[in-house]
Every structure is written in C-alpha cells, then in structure tokens.
Scaffold this motif. Structure first.
Motif: not given
Length: 326
Positions: A120-128, A201-210
């Motif tokens: 989740a963390v690398p995926l969220a950072l990459a998407l953000g 899927l539950v947490i990646v959106a919040h990290m990505m948008r932040m």
C-alpha cells in the motif's frame, strides 16, 4: 540540548503520559462491562457462595483502584496477567498466561500489516506523486475516482466482494486465511493475499490523496517558482524540491494508516477467520476474558501512540527550521 532532541524527548514524555491515562480508561471501561464473569463461567445454577469464592480466587472482589495498581505494577514488570479462559467449576485450572495467547496472534497481525504496508505505501506514494505530476489529466481523474470508490465501501463489503471474485468465481486465492504455525513463509503469503488486498484497497486512497495534496500545496511556493524559472523539468521540481518538504504531512497520514493496519483489522480478521490479535480481542470480549481484553486494548493504544510519535519525529527532522535553529 539540541532543539530537535528536546522536542523528541517532550513528545516521548507526552506519549508515556497519554498511555498511562489510556490504561486507566481501558481498565475502568473493561470493569464496567455488563454481567459477571464468575456467574458466566460457573453458570446460572451456581450458588452465590460459589460465585463469591470464584471472584475471590481471581481477585475480582478487591476495589477497582487496588486491582488497577496491581495490574499496572505487574505490567511494568512485563507480566500481562493470566487468562481467565480455561478456569472451570471442576477445580482444574487450564488457564494460560496472557502473553502466551497474545504473542502468536500479534505475530500474525504484524505479518498481515507488514505485507499490506509493503504493497500500500509504495503504491500510494507512486499514485500521489504521479497524480500531482500530471494534475487534472485523465490519469489524475481516473486514479482519484478509483481510490475514492474503494475507500467509500466498508471493509467487510470489500472483503466479501474479493472473496466472491477471487475466491469463488475465479478461485485464485483461498477464501479463508487460516494461518497455522507449521506453514512455510510462501504458504502464509498465499493465504494472506485476500485480507492484505482488502486492507490495501481501504487505506491506499487516503495516503494517495494526502500525498497529492501535500505536493500541490507546495507548488505555489517561491522556491518552487525559482526552480521553474531556472528551467528544471516538472519531474525534478516535484521530486527534488516539493517532495522533501512534503514529508511531514505524508508521514503523518502514513503513520495513521499503519496504525489502522494493526488496530483496525478486527473486521477483516473476522471475515477471513484470520488468527490475529483482532480476532483474539473479539473472542476475549465474547468470553469476558478480562486480562486478554485489557492487554489487547493497551497494545492497540500503544501502537497508535508509538506510530504518531514516529510521524512527529519525521516531521521534526524534515523541517529545516528545526534542524538549523537561529
């Protein structure tokens, strides 16, 4: 003392005070649970004398304050107490230390949380970062819509959808995450894929948008404008100038989500029958196993406090005004 070190020591002291106050709340709240443990174990047919003797054996007849400080003193020495489960009216005591019950469940939960965090963390950072780089493009809109869709559904709904799709219609992964001690590392990963994917899927959106919001908030700063006037590419502007100064809010939201991975997995563990500390907490509450409930709740609180402290330290260290005081 250096200002950064002094601030860290202050936050650590506040964390210990917070944990002490939370321990009082936990102990008091568990004590106020309805019903009587002695009556629940011995049954409705038990006499008042038998229930009173049973409560006296467990120390439940002592005043609340006395029991709290006895529990706190044992806790400071590393003793989490003895589980009430296994005690019966037959006089045979089959109870186990709370640490023996919590340790394997905690290891399973940390394994699931670590597996989810690695995804989740690398995926969220990459998407953000890429969404900020290509702001208002079709990629940005698609990523935002997809992540907001996943975060809008409750965990159990996402879990059941994944079980239906990947466990029943297309049986790629097992529907039940029944982790056993004799399993190999690869087998553990295989049975933990669906719960880890649910949490991702539950947490990646919040990290990505932040991450996206923190970077875009810095794009109007004077030093960013100077970097642009020097002719640097948008990628270098974001990665070398905006991202290092956005780590404080990003670290905070990552810490909150990592804390959720450890303390908020109760629903996911119950759905997938995953033998983690969340499932243990539910079972302990159902059987009124007070020492286990207290130990699990205190661990949840300590996890939140520790991860928030780490996020504060990262925010302090990445702040140049604190690293180079006047």
């Amino acid at each position: 003392m250096h200002p950064v070190l002094r601030t860290i020591v202050k936050r650590l002291g506040l964390g210990l005070v917070t944990l002490f106050l939370v321990s009082i709340i936990i102990f008091s709240a568990v004590d106020m649970l309805p019903g009587d443990f002695g009556q629940a174990v011995l049954g409705q047919a038990a006499t008042e004398e038998a229930v009173a003797a049973f409560r006296r054996e467990l120390g439940l007849d002592e005043p609340l304050v006395v029991r709290y400080f006895d529990w706190l003193g044992a806790l400071v020495q590393g003793d989490l107490g003895t589980s009430f489960s296994g005690r019966a009216s037959s006089g045979i005591d089959r109870s186990r230390p709370v640490a023996d019950l919590v340790a394997p469940r905690l290891a399973n939960t940390l394994f699931l949380a670590g597996m989810t965090a690695l995804i989740a963390v690398p995926l969220a950072l990459a998407l953000g970062i890429t969404s900020a780089l290509w702001r208002n493009s079709w990629y940005d809109r698609t990523a935002s819509a997809a992540t907001l869709t996943t975060i809008s559904f409750p965990e159990f709904f996402v879990a059941y959808i994944l079980i239906l799709l990947l466990g029943t219609l297309w049986p790629i992964f097992p529907s039940l995450a029944n982790v056993r001690p004799e399993m190999s590392f690869g087998e553990r990963i295989g049975v933990s894929v669906l719960p880890a994917l649910t949490l991702t899927l539950v947490i990646v959106a919040h990290m990505m948008r932040m991450t996206r919001a923190a970077i875009l908030n810095l794009m109007a700063s004077p030093y960013i404008e100077m970097a642009r006037l020097k002719g640097e590419s948008p990628r270098r502007v974001i990665l070398l100038h905006a991202l290092p100064n956005a780590w404080a809010p990003i670290a905070t939201v990552i810490a909150f989500n990592l804390a959720y991975l450890v303390v908020g997995v109760v629903v996911v563990e119950v759905v997938f029958v995953y033998p983690g500390i969340g499932q243990l907490t539910v079972d302990a509450v159902s059987s009124r196993d007070i020492p286990v409930v207290q130990a699990c709740a205190l661990f949840f609180a300590a996890t939140y406090i520790l991860l928030n402290l780490i996020a504060d330290v990262i925010g302090i260290v990445t702040n140049p005004r604190l690293l180079h005081p006047k």
